[in-house]
Design a protein around this motif. Structure first.
Motif, PDB file in Angstrom:
ATOM      1  N   CYS A 203      37.712  35.393  50.754  1.00 33.43           N
ATOM      2  CA  CYS A 203      36.412  35.936  50.398  1.00 33.43           C
ATOM      3  C   CYS A 203      35.730  34.983  49.424  1.00 33.43           C
ATOM      4  CB  CYS A 203      36.524  37.340  49.793  1.00 33.43           C
ATOM      5  SG  CYS A 203      37.387  37.370  48.198  1.00 33.43           S
ATOM      6  N   TRP A 204      34.430  35.177  49.260  1.00 34.67           N
ATOM      7  CA  TRP A 204      33.635  34.389  48.322  1.00 34.67           C
ATOM      8  C   TRP A 204      32.947  35.351  47.369  1.00 34.67           C
ATOM      9  CZ3 TRP A 204      34.510  33.348  53.303  1.00 34.67           C
ATOM     10  CH2 TRP A 204      34.833  32.041  53.687  1.00 34.67           C
ATOM     11  N   ALA A 205      33.127  35.144  46.082  1.00 34.01           N
ATOM     12  CA  ALA A 205      32.507  36.001  45.065  1.00 34.01           C
ATOM     13  C   ALA A 205      32.025  35.121  43.919  1.00 34.01           C
ATOM     14  CB  ALA A 205      33.501  37.032  44.549  1.00 34.01           C
ATOM     15  N   GLY A 206      30.745  35.259  43.594  1.00 35.02           N
ATOM     16  CA  GLY A 206      30.202  34.476  42.496  1.00 35.02           C
ATOM     17  C   GLY A 206      30.321  32.983  42.700  1.00 35.02           C
ATOM     18  N   GLY A 207      30.286  32.548  43.963  1.00 35.16           N
ATOM     19  CA  GLY A 207      30.407  31.125  44.258  1.00 35.16           C
ATOM     20  C   GLY A 207      31.828  30.610  44.293  1.00 35.16           C
ATOM     21  N   HIS A 208      32.808  31.484  44.071  1.00 33.63           N
ATOM     22  CA  HIS A 208      34.206  31.077  44.049  1.00 33.63           C
ATOM     23  C   HIS A 208      34.926  31.551  45.315  1.00 33.63           C
ATOM     24  CE1 HIS A 208      33.798  29.733  39.923  1.00 33.63           C
ATOM     25  NE2 HIS A 208      33.264  30.913  39.595  1.00 33.63           N
ATOM     26  N   PHE A 209      35.872  30.741  45.780  1.00 34.33           N
ATOM     27  CA  PHE A 209      36.668  31.020  46.980  1.00 34.33           C
ATOM     28  C   PHE A 209      37.989  31.659  46.561  1.00 34.33           C
ATOM     29  CE2 PHE A 209      39.961  29.797  49.975  1.00 34.33           C
ATOM     30  CZ  PHE A 209      39.380  30.046  51.208  1.00 34.33           C
ATOM     31  N   GLN A 210      38.419  32.686  47.306  1.00 35.12           N
ATOM     32  CA  GLN A 210      39.672  33.364  46.960  1.00 35.12           C
ATOM     33  C   GLN A 210      40.442  33.723  48.225  1.00 35.12           C
ATOM     34  OE1 GLN A 210      39.394  36.565  44.064  1.00 35.12           O
ATOM     35  NE2 GLN A 210      40.984  37.735  45.114  1.00 35.12           N
ATOM     36  N   HIS A 211      41.762  33.389  48.246  1.00 32.56           N
ATOM     37  CA  HIS A 211      42.613  33.759  49.366  1.00 32.56           C
ATOM     38  C   HIS A 211      42.976  35.239  49.289  1.00 32.56           C
ATOM     39  CE1 HIS A 211      43.247  29.746  50.971  1.00 32.56           C
ATOM     40  NE2 HIS A 211      43.441  29.301  49.738  1.00 32.56           N
ATOM     41  N   LEU A 212      43.173  35.838  50.474  1.00 35.29           N
ATOM     42  CA  LEU A 212      43.559  37.245  50.568  1.00 35.29           C
ATOM     43  C   LEU A 212      44.754  37.372  51.494  1.00 35.29           C
ATOM     44  CD1 LEU A 212      40.008  38.794  51.097  1.00 35.29           C
ATOM     45  CD2 LEU A 212      41.283  38.714  48.946  1.00 35.29           C
ATOM     46  N   ALA A 213      45.685  38.241  51.155  1.00 32.69           N
ATOM     47  CA  ALA A 213      46.851  38.486  52.004  1.00 32.69           C
ATOM     48  C   ALA A 213      47.415  39.862  51.692  1.00 32.69           C
ATOM     49  CB  ALA A 213      47.922  37.415  51.780  1.00 32.69           C
ATOM     50  N   GLY A 214      47.856  40.550  52.738  1.00 31.35           N
ATOM     51  CA  GLY A 214      48.455  41.861  52.557  1.00 31.35           C
ATOM     52  C   GLY A 214      49.326  42.217  53.735  1.00 31.35           C
ATOM     53  N   THR A 215      50.499  42.765  53.478  1.00 31.57           N
ATOM     54  CA  THR A 215      51.409  43.202  54.539  1.00 31.57           C
ATOM     55  C   THR A 215      50.977  44.562  55.055  1.00 31.57           C
ATOM     56  OG1 THR A 215      53.235  42.009  53.499  1.00 31.57           O
ATOM     57  CG2 THR A 215      53.808  43.722  55.094  1.00 31.57           C
ATOM     58  N   VAL A 216      51.024  44.716  56.375  1.00 27.25           N
ATOM     59  CA  VAL A 216      50.661  45.996  56.990  1.00 27.25           C
ATOM     60  C   VAL A 216      51.858  46.931  56.892  1.00 27.25           C
ATOM     61  CG1 VAL A 216      49.928  47.168  59.093  1.00 27.25           C
ATOM     62  CG2 VAL A 216      49.025  44.898  58.538  1.00 27.25           C
ATOM     63  N   THR A 217      51.701  48.006  56.168  1.00 24.98           N
ATOM     64  CA  THR A 217      52.737  49.023  56.000  1.00 24.98           C
ATOM     65  C   THR A 217      52.165  50.374  56.399  1.00 24.98           C
ATOM     66  OG1 THR A 217      53.672  47.780  54.132  1.00 24.98           O
ATOM     67  CG2 THR A 217      54.360  50.080  54.391  1.00 24.98           C
ATOM     68  N   SER A 218      52.841  51.022  57.343  1.00 27.25           N
ATOM     69  CA  SER A 218      52.361  52.316  57.860  1.00 27.25           C
ATOM     70  C   SER A 218      50.917  52.224  58.338  1.00 27.25           C
ATOM     71  CB  SER A 218      52.497  53.402  56.785  1.00 27.25           C
ATOM     72  OG  SER A 218      53.840  53.554  56.387  1.00 27.25           O
ATOM     73  N   GLY A 219      50.600  51.080  58.935  1.00 23.21           N
ATOM     74  CA  GLY A 219      49.277  50.913  59.522  1.00 23.21           C
ATOM     75  C   GLY A 219      48.174  50.599  58.538  1.00 23.21           C
ATOM     76  N   ARG A 220      48.512  50.227  57.287  1.00 20.31           N
ATOM     77  CA  ARG A 220      47.493  49.947  56.280  1.00 20.31           C
ATOM     78  C   ARG A 220      47.872  48.718  55.464  1.00 20.31           C
ATOM     79  NH1 ARG A 220      44.375  54.497  54.622  1.00 20.31           N
ATOM     80  NH2 ARG A 220      44.646  54.013  52.416  1.00 20.31           N
ATOM     81  N   ALA A 221      46.858  48.014  54.980  1.00 22.67           N
ATOM     82  CA  ALA A 221      47.075  46.853  54.122  1.00 22.67           C
ATOM     83  C   ALA A 221      46.047  46.876  53.006  1.00 22.67           C
ATOM     84  CB  ALA A 221      46.953  45.551  54.918  1.00 22.67           C
TER      85      ALA A 221
END
Length: 431
Positions: A203-221
């Motif tokens: 994602c990009w927020a305030g001009g800054h780049f940020q990585h995102l990651a999340g494991t899917v558990t019970s159909g949600r992350a």
């Protein structure tokens, strides 16, 4: 097509289309053909013939569909007993489609094949024949028959195209919600509950780049997405690197399909606020579509919009208090003010900019109202439309503008210049 191969030889497809006799060339042309994989049910074999139009539907195996597309590529294809010449060299445009895209409700891939560069549709011709369903014109027939999620009639870009829709049914983005500062996305599909799925992106927020990651558990992350993120890209992947679905959006542009970032702003205003708006302007309520706050401290002229707002603040303070709603029209319509706030700031209407605007609004009141009145500002998003509220408390002593000695009071929905005798002190609280 790779998707046809992975579908397997026993897969079944539904083919629905509309042919028209070109009004100029007087030969049959494809107005639109849509192919979808079938999920167990059977497609009805049907042909509806009219004077210059044919509606048809049939079920095809993988091999039959493959041959149908090859014949179209060769320059001619037989459809519903009619020979249709291809007037444009077929070229396949492949689109990765997100949930609720232009073509269908589900995420997946769209194979768009143009077979006619231009079709002269007999626009005014009614589709009427004994024993067949009636349509006012070929465009209404195509809108109903093809079953696309969106269809724009005479201006629709899919006219003259064969479109193969391959929805993703294994794992795709479902709903999204914001919970305790995180974006929680749900995964739907046949593999949603299996192990090994994850969500990756940035994602990009305030001009800054940020990585995102999340494991899917019970159909949600759960993803740590900043509240002021303006751009977002997400993928559903497994341990083998297979990409099942993707989501991409940018708040600077309209979102095609479902917006995840907008969910953080989809706050339903409290019923009391909505009731005040629906009741219209009155003793304690004032509407303004927007106030373009000037830079600097020069007192406003009598007809300036800022002057009108300041008069209302003074009138509320001298009477019973009240609220000014910015982003609401005189007709009680919540139009929102995000675009105007963004233009005022010369940027985007994110949380930081909105707070800056509200701070500037409070500063203007402090600069031109004497003595200082108790007030607060709030930003409320109702159906994704920004409303800025300026809430003014009743004052404990007569209040006026620093550049206008008149004491304004509230009379119904109007601000009136009153006399000091018109002002009454608030009743003391009994302990």
């Amino acid at each position: 097509m790779t998707e046809l191969q992975t579908a397997g030889p026993n897969a079944a497809f539904s083919l629905r289309g509309v042919l028209v006799k070109d009004a100029v060339q007087q030969r049959w042309a494809v107005m639109g053909v849509v192919v979808r994989p079938m999920q167990g049910e059977k497609a009805a074999e049907q042909v509806c013939r009219y004077r210059s139009s044919v509606l048809f539907s049939q079920q095809l195996t993988t091999e039959q569909l493959h041959n149908f597309l090859l014949r179209a590529a060769d320059g001619s294809v037989d459809i519903a007993g009619e020979t249709v010449a291809v007037s444009s060299p077929p070229g396949c445009c492949v689109t990765e489609a997100t949930v609720e895209n232009y073509w269908m409700e589900q995420a997946g891939r769209v194979y768009d094949i143009q077979v006619h560069a231009h079709v002269n549709v007999p626009q005014q011709e009614r589709l009427v024949a004994v024993g067949e369903p009636y349509y006012p014109d070929p465009f209404e027939a195509a809108r109903h028959w093809l079953g696309l999620r969106q269809y724009h009639g005479p201006s629709d870009s899919s006219t003259g195209h064969i479109v193969v829709l391959m929805p993703e049914t294994r794992a795709y983005f479902g709903n999204a919600e914001w919970s305790e500062g995180s974006l929680v996305v749900s995964i739907a599909g046949s593999l949603a509950g299996s192990q090994g799925l994850s969500v990756a992106g940035c994602c990009w927020a305030g001009g800054h780049f940020q990585h995102l990651a999340g494991t899917v558990t019970s159909g949600r992350a759960a993803l740590d997405v900043p509240a002021d993120a303006q751009r977002l890209e997400l993928l559903v992947v497994d341990n083998e690197g297979t990409v099942y679905d993707f989501h991409k959006e940018d708040t600077r542009y309209p979102v095609s399909g479902r917006s995840m970032l907008a969910q953080r702003k989809a706050v339903t205003a409290e019923p009391g606020m909505l009731q005040q708006i629906y009741n219209g302007e009155g003793l304690r309520t004032e509407f303004k579509e927007f106030l373009d706050l000037p830079r600097g401290t020069t007192p406003p002229g009598d007809k300036d919009k800022l002057q009108q707002v300041l008069k209302t603040v003074v009138a509320f303070a001298n009477t019973e208090g009240g609220t000014i709603y910015f982003g609401v029209s005189d007709s009680c319509e919540i139009r929102g003010t995000a675009d105007a706030v963004a233009k005022w700031a010369g940027g985007e209407a994110n949380e930081t900019v909105i707070e800056e605007y509200m701070g500037a609004l409070r500063a203007k009141v402090r600069d031109f109202v004497y003595p200082t009145v108790a007030l607060q500002t709030r930003a409320v998003h109702h159906n994704n439309r920004l409303v800025v509220m300026l809430e003014v408390e009743r004052a404990g002593c007569p209040t006026s503008l620093t550049h206008d000695s008149r004491m304004y009071v509230r009379r119904g929905a109007n601000n009136m210049a009153g006399q000091p005798a018109d002002w009454q002190a608030p009743e003391s609280t009994q302990l």
